[in-house]
Each structure stands twice: as C-alpha cells, then as structure tokens.
Design a protein around this motif. Structure first.
Motif, mmCIF file in Angstrom:
data_model
loop_
_atom_site.group_PDB
_atom_site.id
_atom_site.type_symbol
_atom_site.label_atom_id
_atom_site.label_comp_id
_atom_site.label_asym_id
_atom_site.label_seq_id
_atom_site.Cartn_x
_atom_site.Cartn_y
_atom_site.Cartn_z
ATOM 1 N N ARG A 189 0.890 -1.170 0.019
ATOM 2 C CA ARG A 189 -0.063 0.048 0.018
ATOM 3 C C ARG A 189 0.841 1.310 -0.049
ATOM 4 O O ARG A 189 2.030 1.146 0.509
ATOM 5 N N ASP A 190 0.317 2.251 -0.668
ATOM 6 C CA ASP A 190 0.859 3.532 -0.598
ATOM 7 C C ASP A 190 1.182 4.280 0.851
ATOM 8 O O ASP A 190 0.259 4.276 1.249
ATOM 9 N N LEU A 191 2.284 4.840 0.940
ATOM 10 C CA LEU A 191 2.515 5.737 2.388
ATOM 11 C C LEU A 191 3.320 6.822 1.799
ATOM 12 O O LEU A 191 4.201 6.512 1.235
ATOM 13 N N ARG A 192 2.812 8.118 2.120
ATOM 14 C CA ARG A 192 3.594 9.284 1.834
ATOM 15 C C ARG A 192 3.576 10.043 3.046
ATOM 16 O O ARG A 192 2.772 10.015 3.856
ATOM 17 N N VAL A 193 4.703 10.784 3.068
ATOM 18 C CA VAL A 193 4.903 11.866 4.329
ATOM 19 C C VAL A 193 5.120 13.082 3.844
ATOM 20 O O VAL A 193 5.723 13.544 2.829
ATOM 21 N N VAL A 194 4.233 14.020 4.559
ATOM 22 C CA VAL A 194 4.274 15.289 3.943
ATOM 23 C C VAL A 194 4.626 16.153 5.269
ATOM 24 O O VAL A 194 4.188 16.003 6.208
ATOM 25 N N LEU A 195 5.649 17.026 4.946
ATOM 26 C CA LEU A 195 6.188 17.948 5.932
ATOM 27 C C LEU A 195 5.388 19.258 5.405
ATOM 28 O O LEU A 195 5.582 19.708 4.508
ATOM 29 N N HIS A 196 4.592 19.890 6.477
ATOM 30 C CA HIS A 196 3.819 21.004 6.253
ATOM 31 C C HIS A 196 4.770 22.203 6.998
ATOM 32 O O HIS A 196 5.266 22.086 8.060
ATOM 33 N N ALA A 197 5.238 23.363 6.295
ATOM 34 C CA ALA A 197 5.979 24.247 6.632
ATOM 35 C C ALA A 197 5.608 25.625 5.960
ATOM 36 O O ALA A 197 4.565 25.697 5.247
ATOM 37 N N GLU A 198 5.996 26.670 6.603
ATOM 38 C CA GLU A 198 5.258 27.886 6.299
ATOM 39 C C GLU A 198 5.550 28.453 4.907
ATOM 40 O O GLU A 198 4.653 29.033 4.197
#
Length: 105
Positions: A78-87
């Motif tokens: 299964r797909d897994l994405r990691v998203v880093l949210h920054a300004e």
C-alpha cells in the motif's frame, strides 16, 4: 420532542470515518524503564487503519540538537506518503523514495 433533544445526528470523527488513522501509544505516560519496557519503546506511536492493522510507527527524538521524526511504514503493498508542512510550502516523500516540493498556497 423536548427542547433539549436534537434532530441532527452527531458528527463522526475522522477516526470513525476512516479518513484519519487512529494513534495508539506503545506505552502510557508515566511508564518507567524496565526489562519489559526498554528505552527504545518510549514515545513510539502506532497508526492503525479501520481494520486494526498497523500502517506505520512514528516517533520524534532530538539528535545533534535537532528534532528528527522517524516513520516506519508497515503497510506492504500500500502507498504511504509523508508530508512535511512548513510556512514556505510542503515537501512530500513517498515510500518508493520519490520526493516532491510544493509551494505554499
């Protein structure tokens, strides 16, 4: 119907709808280090899907004066994405190693 009764249904949480995976701490707060609760188990969180399967384990620790988030995917096939949210935008990392930078909206 009385004045205190509502005609609307209660809203379902993201956990109830399956949109967000439910976190499960490995150890409760206040646990002490012991043979059965080694140091490396502290702060780790499982994220379980609606079938109760663990999709990923995550934890954050300080290394060389910086914070590092560790994510271990456990969702084979299964797909897994990691998203880093920054300004200044988002950075997306996928399980296959592809990376994508997005700009802020």
């Amino acid at each position: 119907m009385t004045a205190h009764q509502s005609t609307t249904q209660p809203s379902l949480s993201p956990y109830d709808t399956g949109v967000r995976l439910e976190p499960r701490n490995w150890l409760p707060y206040g646990t002490t280090v012991a043979d059965t609760t080694p140091v490396e188990n502290f702060g780790k969180v499982d994220f379980n899907d609606d079938a109760g399967e663990t999709t990923a384990v995550a934890y954050i620790e300080r290394e060389d004066g910086k914070y590092t988030m560790h994510v271990t995917p456990l969702c084979e096939g299964r797909d897994l994405r990691v998203v880093l949210h920054a300004e200044d935008g988002e950075f997306v990392l996928t399980r296959d190693g592809a990376a994508d930078a997005r700009t802020a909206r």
